[in-house]
Structures are given as structure tokens and as C-alpha cells.
Design a protein around this motif. Structure first.
Motif, short mmCIF file in Angstrom:
data_model
loop_
_atom_site.label_atom_id
_atom_site.label_comp_id
_atom_site.label_asym_id
_atom_site.label_seq_id
_atom_site.Cartn_x
_atom_site.Cartn_y
_atom_site.Cartn_z
N ASP A 202 15.15 -2.48 12.79
CA ASP A 202 16.38 -3.28 12.28
C ASP A 202 15.75 -4.20 11.00
N TRP A 203 14.42 -3.86 10.53
CA TRP A 203 14.01 -4.62 9.64
C TRP A 203 13.97 -3.76 8.25
N THR A 204 13.89 -4.59 7.20
CA THR A 204 13.82 -4.05 5.95
C THR A 204 12.52 -3.96 5.53
N ILE A 205 11.87 -2.72 5.38
CA ILE A 205 10.25 -2.35 4.99
C ILE A 205 10.24 -2.02 3.67
N ILE A 206 9.44 -2.46 2.63
CA ILE A 206 9.19 -2.49 1.31
C ILE A 206 7.67 -2.02 1.50
N THR A 207 7.62 -0.83 0.76
CA THR A 207 6.21 -0.11 0.73
C THR A 207 5.82 0.39 -0.54
N GLY A 208 4.72 0.13 -1.06
CA GLY A 208 4.25 0.77 -2.18
C GLY A 208 3.24 -0.18 -3.08
N SER A 209 2.38 0.25 -3.73
CA SER A 209 1.13 -0.60 -4.45
C SER A 209 1.64 -1.06 -5.92
N ASP A 210 2.80 -0.45 -6.37
CA ASP A 210 3.00 -0.87 -7.68
C ASP A 210 3.77 -2.30 -7.47
N GLN B 210 0.75 -1.12 0.07
CA GLN B 210 0.11 -0.08 0.07
C GLN B 210 0.77 1.19 0.07
N ASN B 211 0.17 2.54 -0.40
CA ASN B 211 0.89 3.54 -0.49
C ASN B 211 0.66 4.37 0.73
N LEU B 212 1.64 4.20 1.76
CA LEU B 212 1.18 4.78 3.15
C LEU B 212 1.87 6.35 3.26
N ASN B 213 1.30 7.08 4.12
CA ASN B 213 1.63 8.57 4.25
C ASN B 213 2.84 8.31 5.12
N GLU B 214 3.74 9.38 5.09
CA GLU B 214 4.87 9.30 6.09
C GLU B 214 4.64 9.07 7.50
N HIS B 215 3.63 9.73 8.13
CA HIS B 215 3.11 9.58 9.45
C HIS B 215 2.83 7.98 9.89
N GLY C 137 -1.33 -6.77 2.94
CA GLY C 137 -2.07 -6.65 1.64
C GLY C 137 -1.77 -7.36 0.74
N TRP C 138 -2.94 -8.55 0.62
CA TRP C 138 -2.78 -9.39 -0.46
C TRP C 138 -3.22 -9.03 -1.82
#
Length: 320
Positions: free
Chosen positions: A26-34, A10-15, A50-51
Motif C-alpha cells: 500500500d506504499w508508494t515506492i520510488i526507485t532509481g539512481s538518477d 538504487q537500480n534494483l532488479n525486478e526480483h 541510499g544516501w
């Protein structure tokens, strides 16, 4: 050592994003709907939030690291549940975020039908000034809520402001505040003849698929309105169309359909006694915030503490 990985599709806002980062520094976090953003990371992701349907082919073929899936929707019928069950992957849904927006949509349907708003909107486009035989009101009518969960509970609460009689169905039959009479699923045919409005808020499971058809519509009042915000496959659509065309029931408010988008050749589009919304009844400006703050973050804290996610954890035997 490879960092643990979370994928959020999902596309999350910065907040909102920083609320997750603060918990998982300490995790790798990948975000984005594309899909080009998250697809390369599916194999290594320990948690996915997000499935997406296109994930299925990858996840079923690959040797994946997935331990927990948090869906971004209340329904889980598009997820390969058998696979998740066998692999013992935790699955939690977004059930509960829709109470306000969907109950508002339900009452928009109900008020539109009783006060002829849908008819007047059509007349406005034709510059037609006509009473349209408007003579109904919502107060003191009887509403049947088929599936009293979060959405049904909020709908019942609003219905009492209109002094409506509320009948409810849930598998357990357990009593619920704002519901006058609670029944089990085996009592469906008993309550249908009593209802001025029948509202389907059920999930799609093997038990609910095709639950409403010719027999059920024949049991309803000819003046009743049928509303479905659950899943399209709960209703035998051709039999619903027949019931509407024959005036077996007075009208229908529909947000979900057997095939989506609803095919252009469907007779439902042109029916004056039907209100169609394009599976948007749960849409709200607060959607991401509610999923993240009310469901995902509490579940994430459980998970990090070595516990099962506790909010909306799927019971694979029940399918919800």
C-alpha cells in the motif's frame, strides 16, 4: 489520504524490488539512481534507502517527513549526523555486506606484495623478464587488524589458513574468534612494532581522523606493509608518502584517500611500492542483494511493527 512513501536511490532488479513491494503493497515506492527520479519525492518520503550527498541541501532546508534513513554504504561520515540526531531520525548503515569482497581485496594486496605480483604486472607491460628479488611468503607472518568488525573478522579467519598470527584492536577489547590477541584502541602503539602487515578497517569518526601519521609509521617495521580500506582521512597522507619515500615502511595497499578521486599529481600514483585501487574494495555482484535481504528488509519489518530498526542502528554518540 496520501500514501506512505519509500525512496530507494538504487537500480534494483525486478526480483529484489518485488521483495520490497510484497512487504509494502500500500506504499508508494520510488526507485532509481538518477536524481531526477527521487529528488522530487524527498520531502514526502518516510523512509529513504541510499544516501546521496546532494540530498543534504534539500533535507536541511525542507520540512521533511523522513523517519528513517538506510544508507547503502557502511560509512556514514557523509551524512549530517547532528541533524539526524536532533530530529530523532533513525539511521542504519550497510555495515556487514563487505566482509567477503573487502577481505579478498586485503589478501590480494598482501599476496601481491609477498609474491611480487604488482611488480611482475608492471614488468609484463614492458616485456621484462626479471626475478625482482622475490623471496617472501605470507605464511606465519603477523598481521594487525585495526578495527575488528565484520571485515576484520573475515580477514582474521582467512589469515589463520595461512597460519598467520593475528593481533586485533577494537574499542571494547572483547575477544574474537580467529584473533590470537585482542587489544583496545589505546594499545595501538604497542602492537605496531610486531606487525608485518597493518590493516586499517576503521570507520571515520572524530577519534579515528588522522590516527595514522609519522609517529605510527616510525613504530612499524621497515619491512611492513600498510593497508587502508577504511577511510582516507584516517591517515595523514603526506606523512604516509614520506614514510614510503624514506623506506620507513616497505609498501602500502590503498583503496581510500583523503581526496577522491586521487589527484593526478599525487606521488602515490608512481610509487612502485604502492598498490592503488579506486575505492572499489567493497564492490561485488551481491551488494544490492545483501543490503536488501540482510539489512534493509529485517529493519523494515521491525519498523512496520513499531520497533526501532535493529540491524546496524547508528549510535550517534559513537558515530557508528
Amino acid at each position: 489520504m496520501m500514501k506512505r512513501k519509500l525512496v530507494i536511490t538504487q537500480n534494483l532488479n525486478e526480483h529484489l524490488l518485488h521483495k520490497v513491494i510484497d512487504i509494502l503493497p500500500d506504499w508508494t515506492i520510488i526507485t532509481g539512481s538518477d536524481s531526477s527520479i527521487w529528488e522530487p519525492h524527498l520531502k514526502d518520503a518516510e523512509i529513504i534507502a541510499g544516501w546521496k550527498k546532494q540530498m543534504e541541501e534539500i533535507i536541511l532546508k525542507e520540512d521533511i517527513n523522513l523517519k528513517w534513513l538506510q544508507t547503502w554504504s557502511a560509512g556514514v561520515n557523509k551524512v549530517p549526523l547532528d541533524y539526524f540526531h536532533v530530529k530523532k531520525i533513525h539511521l542504519t548503515s550497510a555495515n556487514g555486506v563487505h566482509g567477503y569482497p573487502i577481505s579478498e581485496t586485503i589478501f590480494a594486496y598482501m599476496l601481491s606484495f609477498t609474491r611480487k605480483l604488482h611488480t611482475y604486472v608492471r614488468q609484463q607491460t614492458q616485456q621484462t623478464w626479471h626475478h625482482a628479488n622475490m623471496n617472501q611468503e605470507l605464511h606465519e607472518k603477523t598481521v594487525g587488524i585495526i578495527g575488528v568488525g565484520h571485515i576484520g573478522r573475515e580477514t582474521a579467519k582467512i589469515a589463520k589458513a595461512f597460519r598467520m598470527k593475528v593481533l586485533g584492536i577494537r574499542n571494547s577489547g572483547e575477544q574474537e574468534e580467529f584473533v590470537d590477541e585482542m587489544y583496545t584502541s589505546s594499545d595501538l602503539h604497542k602492537i605496531l612494532p610486531q606487525c608485518d602487515f597493518v590493516i586499517v578497517t576503521l570507520p571515520l569518526t572524530p577519534e579515528t581522523k588522522g590516527l595514522f601519521g609519522k609517529e605510527e609509521f616510525e613504530l612499524m617495521k621497515s619491512s611492513s606493509i600498510f593497508i587502508n580500506i577504511g577511510r582516507g582521512a584516517i591517515v595523514k597522507e603526506t606523512e604516509l608518502i614520506e614514510a614510503l619515500e624514506s623506506k620507513q615502511i616497505a609498501g602500502a595497499g590503498l583503496d581510500v584517500f583523503e581526496i577522491e578521486p586521487l589527484p593526478k599529481e599525487s606521488p602515490l600514483w608512481k610509487m612502485e611500492n604502492v598498490i592503488i585501487t579506486p575505492h572499489t574494495s567493497g564492490s561485488t555482484e551481491y551488494y544490492n542483494q545483501r543490503v536488501l535481504e540482510n539489512i534493509f528488509i529485517p529493519n523494515l519489518q521491525d519498523y512496520l511493527n513499531g520497533k526501532q530498526p535493529s540491524v546496524n542502528l547508528l549510535n550517534f554518540d559513537k558515530g557508528y
